[in-house]
Design an enzyme around this catalytic site. Structure first.
Site, mmCIF file in Angstrom:
data_model
loop_
_atom_site.group_PDB
_atom_site.id
_atom_site.type_symbol
_atom_site.label_atom_id
_atom_site.label_comp_id
_atom_site.label_asym_id
_atom_site.label_seq_id
_atom_site.Cartn_x
_atom_site.Cartn_y
_atom_site.Cartn_z
ATOM 1 N N HIS A 98 -2.368 -0.790 -3.376
ATOM 2 C CA HIS A 98 -3.302 0.326 -3.223
ATOM 3 C C HIS A 98 -2.588 1.570 -3.744
ATOM 4 O O HIS A 98 -2.064 2.364 -2.975
ATOM 5 C CB HIS A 98 -3.672 0.561 -1.757
ATOM 6 C CG HIS A 98 -4.172 -0.649 -1.044
ATOM 7 N ND1 HIS A 98 -4.108 -0.766 0.318
ATOM 8 C CD2 HIS A 98 -4.731 -1.802 -1.471
ATOM 9 C CE1 HIS A 98 -4.616 -1.921 0.692
ATOM 10 N NE2 HIS A 98 -4.997 -2.571 -0.389
ATOM 11 N N SER A 118 0.855 -1.180 0.000
ATOM 12 C CA SER A 118 0.000 0.000 0.000
ATOM 13 C C SER A 118 0.894 1.233 0.000
ATOM 14 O O SER A 118 1.743 1.356 -0.881
ATOM 15 C CB SER A 118 -0.931 -0.042 1.223
ATOM 16 O OG SER A 118 -1.825 1.048 1.224
ATOM 17 N N ASP A 170 -4.768 -4.400 5.745
ATOM 18 C CA ASP A 170 -5.095 -5.286 4.632
ATOM 19 C C ASP A 170 -3.929 -6.250 4.411
ATOM 20 O O ASP A 170 -2.771 -5.851 4.424
ATOM 21 C CB ASP A 170 -5.353 -4.465 3.366
ATOM 22 C CG ASP A 170 -5.977 -5.278 2.241
ATOM 23 O OD1 ASP A 170 -6.493 -6.384 2.504
ATOM 24 O OD2 ASP A 170 -5.955 -4.797 1.094
#
Length: 192
Positions: free
Chosen positions: A43, A16, A136
């Site tokens: 992400h 991310s 996540d």
């Protein structure tokens, strides 16, 4: 299509915040294509993942492309989840795209990819979790380890943003916890 041996059949990668730089280093540290497919969820915040793929490809010299619905991942290729879609692996090993609700505030979600990979490949999954600003990937790492797969987590002390690898270590532990520069050589040794 479950793996029959502990040799990795697929590498799944999640990251991310700080992910583009981490992926540059990870892919740039490989001496060539791996013997198995690599699938990446990042992400990135980008709507145009083609540019993201081009940046990774130019940096690494490896084949990087956006994953497509029903595509069968090929050894030596790197696939990136499209923006706005969860990327899953189906029982036949092909990709599926989903617009199901966000998981851990994200779509694509690392957990969704990791969990589907564990269901398909079991001990044949090699997961890598890198820098990031949320949790996540933690649940996905746990599922992969419970299925007999291997989990590599970037040492949170070396991550640009340590929250994601730290959350995964706390929940799932890891088979390997390494600084980013040591992950590429490990991947090459595990995927002969």
């Amino acid at each position: 299509m479950a793996a029959t041996a502990a040799t990795p059949q697929i590498v799944v990668v999640g990251c991310s915040a700080g992910g583009l730089s981490a992926l540059h280093m990870l892919l740039g540290g490989l001496s060539g294509p791996l013997s198995v497919p690599m699938v990446v969820v990042c992400h990135s915040g980008s709507e145009d993942m083609r540019l993201f793929c081009e940046l990774l490809e130019s940096r690494s010299g490896l084949r990087v492309q956006e994953a497509e619905e029903r595509q069968l991942p090929a050894p030596g290729h790197i696939y990136v989840a499209p923006s706005g879609y969860h990327l899953l692996l189906e029982r036949d090993g092909r990709f599926a795209l989903s617009v199901d609700p966000r998981v851990a505030f994200s779509r694509p979600s690392i957990d969704v990819l990791f969990e589907s990979a564990a269901e398909v490949w079991h001990e044949g999954v090699l997961a890598v979790l890198l820098t990031g600003a949320n949790a996540d990937g933690a649940e996905g790492c746990l599922k992969i380890r419970r299925a007999g797969g291997t989990v590599v987590i970037q040492d949170p002390d070396t991550a640009q943003v340590p929250m994601m690898p730290a959350a995964a270590l706390e929940l799932a532990g890891a088979d390997h916890c390494l600084p980013l520069p040591k992950i590429s050589p490990l991947l090459e040794s595990l995927c002969p």
